[in-house]
Motif scaffolding. Sequence first.
Motif, PDB file in Angstrom:
ATOM      1  N   MET A 169      24.304  37.317   9.545  1.00  0.00           N
ATOM      2  CA  MET A 169      23.065  36.222   9.274  1.00  0.00           C
ATOM      3  C   MET A 169      22.596  35.798  10.552  1.00  0.00           C
ATOM      4  SD  MET A 169      24.974  34.082   6.304  1.00  0.00           S
ATOM      5  CE  MET A 169      25.930  34.625   4.987  1.00  0.00           C
ATOM      6  N   ALA A 170      21.281  35.606  10.603  1.00  0.00           N
ATOM      7  CA  ALA A 170      20.589  35.284  11.738  1.00  0.00           C
ATOM      8  C   ALA A 170      21.021  33.697  12.009  1.00  0.00           C
ATOM      9  CB  ALA A 170      18.810  35.162  11.416  1.00  0.00           C
ATOM     10  N   LEU A 171      21.245  33.155  10.899  1.00  0.00           N
ATOM     11  CA  LEU A 171      21.835  31.706  11.157  1.00  0.00           C
ATOM     12  C   LEU A 171      22.498  31.337   9.979  1.00  0.00           C
ATOM     13  CD1 LEU A 171      21.409  29.019  12.728  1.00  0.00           C
ATOM     14  CD2 LEU A 171      19.816  28.243  11.065  1.00  0.00           C
ATOM     15  N   PRO A 172      23.941  31.091  10.112  1.00  0.00           N
ATOM     16  CA  PRO A 172      24.823  30.575   8.871  1.00  0.00           C
ATOM     17  C   PRO A 172      24.197  29.633   8.319  1.00  0.00           C
ATOM     18  CG  PRO A 172      26.193  30.946  10.934  1.00  0.00           C
ATOM     19  CD  PRO A 172      24.618  30.864  11.603  1.00  0.00           C
ATOM     20  N   PRO A 173      24.441  29.463   6.887  1.00  0.00           N
ATOM     21  CA  PRO A 173      23.615  28.279   6.195  1.00  0.00           C
ATOM     22  C   PRO A 173      23.967  26.977   6.559  1.00  0.00           C
ATOM     23  CG  PRO A 173      25.272  29.535   4.826  1.00  0.00           C
ATOM     24  CD  PRO A 173      25.298  30.263   6.147  1.00  0.00           C
ATOM     25  N   CYS A 174      22.933  26.184   6.936  1.00  0.00           N
ATOM     26  CA  CYS A 174      23.197  24.865   7.020  1.00  0.00           C
ATOM     27  C   CYS A 174      23.483  24.067   5.697  1.00  0.00           C
ATOM     28  CB  CYS A 174      22.182  24.084   8.149  1.00  0.00           C
ATOM     29  SG  CYS A 174      21.968  25.030   9.665  1.00  0.00           S
ATOM     30  N   HIS A 175      22.301  23.796   4.978  1.00  0.00           N
ATOM     31  CA  HIS A 175      22.612  23.545   3.726  1.00  0.00           C
ATOM     32  C   HIS A 175      23.207  24.594   2.696  1.00  0.00           C
ATOM     33  CE1 HIS A 175      18.771  25.686   2.370  1.00  0.00           C
ATOM     34  NE2 HIS A 175      18.501  25.488   3.600  1.00  0.00           N
ATOM     35  N   LYS A 176      24.665  24.348   2.549  1.00  0.00           N
ATOM     36  CA  LYS A 176      25.521  25.209   2.126  1.00  0.00           C
ATOM     37  C   LYS A 176      25.998  25.125   0.840  1.00  0.00           C
ATOM     38  CE  LYS A 176      29.820  25.324   3.347  1.00  0.00           C
ATOM     39  NZ  LYS A 176      30.436  24.877   2.095  1.00  0.00           N
TER      40      LYS A 176
END
Length: 325
Positions: A202-209
């Motif tokens: 992932m380009a960015l792991p989920p913040c709002h997960k």
Amino acid sequence: MTDNLIEATRIVPSSEASGRHWEWQYLDLMRRIWEQGDERVDRTGVGTRSVFGATIRFDLSGGLMPLLTTKRVYWKTASREMLWFLTGDTNIRSLCAQGVEIWTDWPLDRYRKATGAEIARADFSRRIVEDEAFAAEWGDLGPVYGKQWVDWPVYEPAGEGLYKKRGQGVNQVAQVIESLRTNPGSRRHIIEGWNVAELDAMALPPCHKTYQFHVADGRLSCILYQRSCDLGLGFAFNMWSLALLTRMFAQQCNLEPGEAVWMGGDVHLYLNHASLVEEQLSRQPSGEARLDIVRRPDSIFDYRIEDFAVSGYAPQAHIAAPVAV
């Protein structure tokens, strides 16, 4: 159980109980982080002040929506992003075509590092939109958010200790809608984005997960657990999107909107956001925004931006601040 007892046991947000504007929850948290937060080095190298563990509640009754009033929040941009998540798409091309640049910085950073080209973001976005092959090579973010929400990969035994990927993964969104309709009392109405096996892609792991829905007295509420929150820039979109998703789910399930409950893990302010923090803390919240969903689509996946109309929103001026990539 009497109606009075039911009302007495309802969890009342602190802002509602005190008569304070809901946004004071946000401003009080911002002040606490800026004045008392732990200063630390973060992934971006910019540095933050942070606290661990925070909660903000908002009652969605009467069409009310949690739009910050101490600065302008571009709710249509946040709504377009949410609709994009629900498609399962992971390429920024359709977002850029709508003028939504929330995710452009990550592919742009990858492109610059890989090619050495000092291309401007506007030029990069334009090429993403105009050149399908370029978008396919440089515009994909990996299996982020929407991919996990509507197509969580499933692997099946293929013999000799090998596994193969099933063609269609798990559509968590559709499953939760169905379970809310058929088994509203369940404690398993959950949409999860944190797929450990695919985080590195992932380009960015989920913040709002993690989203969990709850039905009580014909009202649908949702808790969002967010592992990492940029309070200065990201929270406003996250809170709106949480409320919007709850409203959409409620409409699809013939329920009234309940509460949007936001829970943050590492909640932080970037050190280069001092001017944003000082300006926003000098302002007073006022007024309230309402959302009307003007059409009921056949499916949760069929909403369009034209279905959402906001009234009563009169925010103070936008406050610009840099994004840490």
